[in-house]
Design an enzyme around this catalytic site. Structure first.
Site, PDB file in Angstrom:
ATOM      1  N   HIS A 283      -1.921  -7.379  -4.001  1.00 20.77           N
ATOM      2  CA  HIS A 283      -3.213  -6.952  -3.475  1.00 20.77           C
ATOM      3  C   HIS A 283      -4.284  -8.027  -3.667  1.00 20.77           C
ATOM      4  CE1 HIS A 283      -6.004  -3.816  -2.140  1.00 20.77           C
ATOM      5  NE2 HIS A 283      -6.853  -4.272  -3.038  1.00 20.77           N
TER       6      HIS A 283
ATOM      7  N   ASN B  37      -7.029  -8.326   5.054  1.00 21.26           N
ATOM      8  CA  ASN B  37      -6.447  -7.699   3.878  1.00 21.26           C
ATOM      9  C   ASN B  37      -4.945  -7.581   4.083  1.00 21.26           C
ATOM     10  OD1 ASN B  37      -5.798  -4.503   2.798  1.00 21.26           O
ATOM     11  ND2 ASN B  37      -6.608  -5.970   1.335  1.00 21.26           N
TER      12      ASN B  37
ATOM     13  N   GLN C 232     -16.904   2.030  -9.236  1.00 20.89           N
ATOM     14  CA  GLN C 232     -17.509   1.598  -7.985  1.00 20.89           C
ATOM     15  C   GLN C 232     -18.987   1.211  -8.139  1.00 20.89           C
ATOM     16  OE1 GLN C 232     -15.466   1.857  -4.624  1.00 20.89           O
ATOM     17  NE2 GLN C 232     -14.438   1.201  -6.487  1.00 20.89           N
TER      18      GLN C 232
ATOM     19  N   HIS D  64      -2.738   3.571  -0.892  1.00 18.48           N
ATOM     20  CA  HIS D  64      -2.127   4.318  -1.999  1.00 18.48           C
ATOM     21  C   HIS D  64      -3.112   5.263  -2.678  1.00 18.48           C
ATOM     22  CE1 HIS D  64       1.611   1.522  -2.535  1.00 18.48           C
ATOM     23  NE2 HIS D  64       1.510   2.063  -1.357  1.00 18.48           N
TER      24      HIS D  64
ATOM     25  N   SER E  85      -7.889  -2.073   3.177  1.00 20.84           N
ATOM     26  CA  SER E  85      -7.091  -0.845   3.076  1.00 20.84           C
ATOM     27  C   SER E  85      -7.361  -0.113   1.769  1.00 20.84           C
ATOM     28  CB  SER E  85      -5.598  -1.186   3.162  1.00 20.84           C
ATOM     29  OG  SER E  85      -5.220  -2.007   2.065  1.00 20.84           O
ATOM     30  N   HIS E  86      -7.128   1.182   1.799  1.00 22.68           N
ATOM     31  CA  HIS E  86      -7.126   2.014   0.596  1.00 22.68           C
ATOM     32  C   HIS E  86      -6.018   3.047   0.758  1.00 22.68           C
ATOM     33  CE1 HIS E  86     -10.098   2.804  -2.885  1.00 22.68           C
ATOM     34  NE2 HIS E  86      -9.642   1.580  -2.943  1.00 22.68           N
TER      35      HIS E  86
END
Length: 773
Positions: free
Chosen positions: A50, A556, A315, A98, A95-96
């Site tokens: 990642h 990504n 975050q 998982h 991407s997110h």
């Protein structure tokens, strides 16, 4: 706290950080000692796929990344392109996947928050959000839960922060049942005089931590995103971050205000790998070091260890390098917005990341070892396609039942072409996505010109700060695209088709394609088939971007998108290289949507009619077959068709434009009818070598359906003769409101005759009906 130079870790402890045995030995060699717990965690996240792209970086190097409009390419938080007139656009996709699989709401919400931070970290104000989503079969209860949670998460974050969600795409297929894809894209307009970079500089300059506090949420998220999902993945829910869009709204304003002071030397979002990533990447890019004291980091949970501080992905946090002596000026700005802001470290000459905790050195690693000089795997590429692809390529239409003018036998049941068209419109991948986008505030900021569902791409007004509404004539168009079935059957041609369709969608609203950002969603690269898919798709993207002059400005990579079933068998997703593309609209008065606008307008087909059923939605949905060869892009024709469409729109000749995609010609015509409830009568040519279902529902690259006012057809047709030669045809006319879609052969034999109201009801209610159980 483990001391520097601690004893070796066990194989289980090493594996728990996502580190391979040979990688651990390399860490020991570089450090000259064994790492401690904090350092092991730092390497674990930074050497994950990642963060460091250890399997994909050699493939990404072939992408074209420069162009006359590219101001910032790969390597920064987001790409930036020049729109002219002093306007600059930042954009990026990430991407997110998982996190969304195990915690759909927060996974999707924080995916939106993360991509927005990539934009405003550059000094740009976010102006639009797009998404690209993949889910399993909606008849499955788990899929419905994930789908509804993801949509709610996207809606919550975007609506609360006040950035419009303007476009996207959604596919449904069993290949994504255990591993959904949630890709978020964002656009922003530069507000600062200079683009804010992430490389630290200035020995002695203070390092500021700003934004929210640090907690234990999102622990090890980067490593979690770089491994397959299993039945035990729900235990990894602490790796999913928790977002606060209202706090991020304050962070946007505070950061932009801070950047405008000129006191910020560098800035980095704390996304994947949190403090570890931001410190090491800022230091490495600047060729300097950073010393950070964890005792100064605002924490929201007591008793946090260095390992937890460094791996937390809480975050709404940022790291700044400030000009020495001006740090209080910046702190005051963040305090005004009720945000945390502290001097937590400094830039040092030694090129290391040095982490202090309770007066001791908790970790010390060379910055480049974490951020740049990371493991790279040059894997062996299969010399020929794998067995599944070879077998699929052997498929021909000879295996289908014969068909006639009324319809075709489908698994023992005779279906008319009317019934098959309605079945395709009821397929969730093709059906209206209004259930989704009606939950998004797509009109906040008052700059969305073409709304979701109304065109092949979104169009957003570019309004510089303090500009009057009537002064704004420039816009940008944006889209996300990828047909994953095409890529599964032929990764190279499928990836080329994804880039071509993204450009075609922009051309259908009158925009000039400028550049792309990509999100490469694939299975495990450690398996020969997975790497073959990834390598060939990357080559396809590279070749297509060169052909269309749309360089790659960043993106990504999301690998290991696989579900391990109860028997230990991997179930990879379809290879899905999502293309996010932006385009320039020079005049917002010269655009169009996908629906017919006026009765009597003449309908034209641009491009050839070499329809194929291989990889089509018709073949998959009606005949339950995934096989064949997908359409192949002829780039000379593709560019000619797109140029003709853009030119026709800008001349005011074209009233609507819609590219042919899933479902083929019949579905494209139906969608053009539904928007404004106008019918159409169309005559199509069928050669002796073509099947009727090929012409009605086959798919092809480089084809656009447009409608033109009868008053403009002479100029239009003269232009087409010169531009496209014989690659166009006049096929029909727009009929009266609330009539029907009629498709006939050239000898006037009726193939399809369905009332618009029936088309609209089927298409608009398909997804909602599947959510009511």
């Amino acid at each position: 706290m483990s001391e520097i130079g601690s004893t070796p870790f066990s194989a289980e402890e090493i594996a728990s950080e996502g580190i391979k045995p040979e990688e651990y030995q390399e860490i020991v060699n570089r450090l000259g000692r064994h790492p401690n717990k904090a350092e092991l965690g730092m390497f674990g996240v930074m050497w994950s796929e990642h963060c460091c792209y250890k399997n994909s970086r050699p493939l990404l190097s072939q992408f074209p990344t420069t162009g006359e409009r590219v101001l910032v390419g790969p390597g920064e938080n987001a790409g930036v392109v020049d729109l002219g007139n002093g306007l600059q656009l930042a954009f990026k996709i990430e991407s997110h996947n998982h996190p969304s699989a195990v915690e759909p709401f927060q996974g999707a919400a924080t995916g939106v928050g993360g991509i927005l931070r990539d934009i405003f970290t550059m000094g740009a104000r976010p102006i639009a959000i797009l998404n690209s989503l993949r889910f399993g079969n909606l008849e499955d209860a788990k899929t419905r839960r994930i789908f509804q949670g993801v949509v709610e998460g996207i809606s919550h974050y975007g609506n609360c922060i006040g950035v419009p969600t303007v476009a996207g795409e959604i596919y449904f297929d069993r290949a994504y049942s255990g591993n959904p894809l949630v890709n978020a894209m964002a656009l922003g307009l530069m507000e600062t005089n200079e683009i804010v970079r992430s490389g630290a500089s200035g020995i002695g300059n203070p390092v500021l931590y700003v934004g929210s506090t640090t907690g234990r949420d999102g622990m090890g998220g980067a490593s979690f995103a770089s491994s397959e999902l299993t039945d035990n993945s729900m235990d990894d829910r602490p790796a999913v971050q928790v977002g606060d869009p209202f706090l991020e709204k304050s962070l946007v304003e505070a950061c932009l205000e801070a950047f405008k002071t000129g006191a910020v030397v560098a800035a980095q979002d704390m996304g994947a790998a949190g403090l570890t990533c931001s410190t090491s990447e800022m230091a490495d890019k600047g060729g300097v070091g950073i010393e950070l004291d964890l005792d100064l980091i605002p924490a929201r949970e007591p008793g946090m260890t260095p390992y937890e501080y460094l791996l937390s992905e809480s975050q709404e946090r940022m790291l700044f390098v400030a000009q020495k002596g001006r740090e209080q000026e910046l702190i005051d700005i963040f305090h005004k917005w009720e945000l945390q802001a502290v001097v937590a470290g400094s830039v040092i000459a030694e090129p290391v990341v040095r982490i202090l905790y309770q007066g001791e050195i908790a970790a010390e690693v060379t910055a480049t070892a974490l951020a740049d000089d990371t493991p790279i795997y040059h894997r062996e590429l299969l010399t020929e396609p794998p067995a599944y692809a070879k077998e699929a390529a052997q498929w021909t239409t000879d295996s289908l039942p014969g068909c006639d003018y009324q319809g075709i036998d489908v698994q023992g049941t005779y279906k008319t072409w009317n019934e098959i068209l309605l079945q395709l419109l009821d397929t969730p991948t093709i059906a209206s996505k209004q259930w989704v986008y009606r939950q998004y505030d797509h009109q906040v900021q008052n700059n969305t010109i073409l709304l979701p569902g109304g065109a092949d791409a979104a169009v957003i007004r570019i309004r510089p700060i303090n500009a009057k509404l009537e002064d704004c004539t420039i816009g940008v168009a944006a889209t996300t695209d990828c047909n994953p079935r095409y890529v599964y059957l032929d990764p190279y041609e499928g990836a080329k088709a994804a880039v071509a369709e993204a450009a075609r969608n922009l051309s259908c609203v009158g925009a000039e394609p400028l550049a792309i950002t990509d999100n490469l969603n694939f299975g495990s690269p450690e398996k020969p088939v997975g790497y073959w898919q990834l390598a060939n798709a990357c080559k396809g993207i590279a070749d297509a971007c060169r052909e269309l002059s749309t360089p790659v400005t960043g993106g990504n990579v999301s690998l290991y998108n696989e579900t391990v079933d109860s028997e230990g068998n991997p179930q990879p997703i379809y290879p899905t290289p999502v293309i996010g593309m932006v385009g320039l609209v020079p005049d917002l008065t010269k655009i169009c949507g996908q629906s017919w606008t006026k009765e009597g307008d003449v309908i034209y087909l641009l491009g050839n009619s070499n329809y194929v059923l291989g990889g089509s939605e018709y073949l998959a949905a009606v005949h339950e077959t995934v096989a064949g060869k997908p359409p192949i892009v002829d780039f000379e024709l593709e560019k000619s068709v797109q140029n003709a469409c853009r030119y026709g729109i800008r001349q005011g000749w074209i009233q609507s434009a819609h590219d042919l995609a899933e479902g083929g010609l019949a579905v494209t015509l139906a969608e053009a009818c539904i928007g404004n409830s106008l019918g159409a009568t169309v005559n199509i040519s069928v050669s002796e070598s073509q099947r009727l279902d090929e012409v009605l529902f086959g798919e092809v690259a480089s084809q656009i359906i447009v409608s033109v006012s009868p008053k403009r057809i002479n100029s239009w047709e003269t232009y087409l003769d010169n531009q496209l030669g014989n690659c166009w045809s006049k096929i029909g006319v727009v009929s009266q409101p609330r009539s029907a879609l009629k498709i006939l052969t050239n000898d006037n034999l009726s193939l399809i005759n369905v009332k618009i109201i029936e088309l609209a009801i089927t298409w608009s209610q398909a997804i909602e009906n599947r959510l009511v159980f």
